[in-house]
Design a protein around this motif. Sequence first.
Motif, PDB file in Angstrom:
ATOM      1  N   ASP A   1      61.677  67.851  92.778  1.00 43.30           N
ATOM      2  CA  ASP A   1      63.108  67.625  92.624  1.00 43.30           C
ATOM      3  C   ASP A   1      63.867  68.935  92.399  1.00 43.30           C
ATOM      4  O   ASP A   1      65.042  69.055  92.748  1.00 43.30           O
ATOM      5  CB  ASP A   1      63.388  66.665  91.469  1.00 43.30           C
ATOM      6  N   GLU A   2      63.180  69.918  91.806  1.00 44.50           N
ATOM      7  CA  GLU A   2      63.788  71.236  91.574  1.00 44.50           C
ATOM      8  C   GLU A   2      63.650  72.140  92.798  1.00 44.50           C
ATOM      9  O   GLU A   2      64.109  73.273  92.789  1.00 44.50           O
ATOM     10  CB  GLU A   2      63.119  71.915  90.380  1.00 44.50           C
ATOM     11  N   GLY A   3      62.968  71.640  93.837  1.00 43.04           N
ATOM     12  CA  GLY A   3      62.781  72.433  95.049  1.00 43.04           C
ATOM     13  C   GLY A   3      61.641  73.424  94.952  1.00 43.04           C
ATOM     14  O   GLY A   3      61.561  74.356  95.749  1.00 43.04           O
ATOM     15  N   LYS A   4      60.764  73.233  93.980  1.00 40.00           N
ATOM     16  CA  LYS A   4      59.629  74.137  93.790  1.00 40.00           C
ATOM     17  C   LYS A   4      58.370  73.545  94.415  1.00 40.00           C
ATOM     18  O   LYS A   4      58.214  72.328  94.504  1.00 40.00           O
ATOM     19  CB  LYS A   4      59.386  74.386  92.304  1.00 40.00           C
ATOM     20  N   ILE A   5      57.458  74.405  94.820  1.00 34.57           N
ATOM     21  CA  ILE A   5      56.172  73.981  95.353  1.00 34.57           C
ATOM     22  C   ILE A   5      55.213  73.815  94.176  1.00 34.57           C
ATOM     23  O   ILE A   5      55.010  74.760  93.411  1.00 34.57           O
ATOM     24  CB  ILE A   5      55.612  75.007  96.359  1.00 34.57           C
ATOM     25  N   PRO A   6      54.639  72.624  94.012  1.00 39.26           N
ATOM     26  CA  PRO A   6      53.750  72.390  92.865  1.00 39.26           C
ATOM     27  C   PRO A   6      52.485  73.253  92.915  1.00 39.26           C
ATOM     28  O   PRO A   6      51.798  73.304  93.928  1.00 39.26           O
ATOM     29  CB  PRO A   6      53.381  70.913  92.985  1.00 39.26           C
ATOM     30  N   THR A   7      52.240  73.941  91.834  1.00 36.53           N
ATOM     31  CA  THR A   7      50.985  74.650  91.625  1.00 36.53           C
ATOM     32  C   THR A   7      50.401  74.125  90.324  1.00 36.53           C
ATOM     33  O   THR A   7      51.080  73.420  89.575  1.00 36.53           O
ATOM     34  CB  THR A   7      51.205  76.177  91.507  1.00 36.53           C
ATOM     35  N   VAL A   8      49.170  74.478  90.055  1.00 38.09           N
ATOM     36  CA  VAL A   8      48.537  74.005  88.822  1.00 38.09           C
ATOM     37  C   VAL A   8      49.315  74.502  87.598  1.00 38.09           C
ATOM     38  O   VAL A   8      49.615  73.733  86.686  1.00 38.09           O
ATOM     39  CB  VAL A   8      47.055  74.442  88.764  1.00 38.09           C
TER      40      VAL A   8
END
Length: 88
Positions: free
Chosen positions: A14-21
């Motif tokens: 939703d924040e436009g970030k790519i999920p990383t661990v």
Amino acid sequence: MNAVVFDAIKALLDEGKIPTVALTKSKLTQPMPMPVVIAAVSQYKNNPDSINNFISTPCHDSTSFANDSQLDRIEAKLDKLLTLLEKQ
């Protein structure tokens, strides 16, 4: 997989970030073991559509209620401490 982890992934998306661990772990609302976080991020990266199956709205309601209850207790203790300090 754990819905709390997928909620954190959804928040990142939703924040436009790519999920990383690391980013996912930072968005968790409660502590989770690292293998659970890694598995969820891997599952998302392998199948981004899988995130829609695990998002839980009831979890937020119960978590919110628990946080409100805890906040009420903390505020009551703080009020008692302030009263004691004012008497001295």
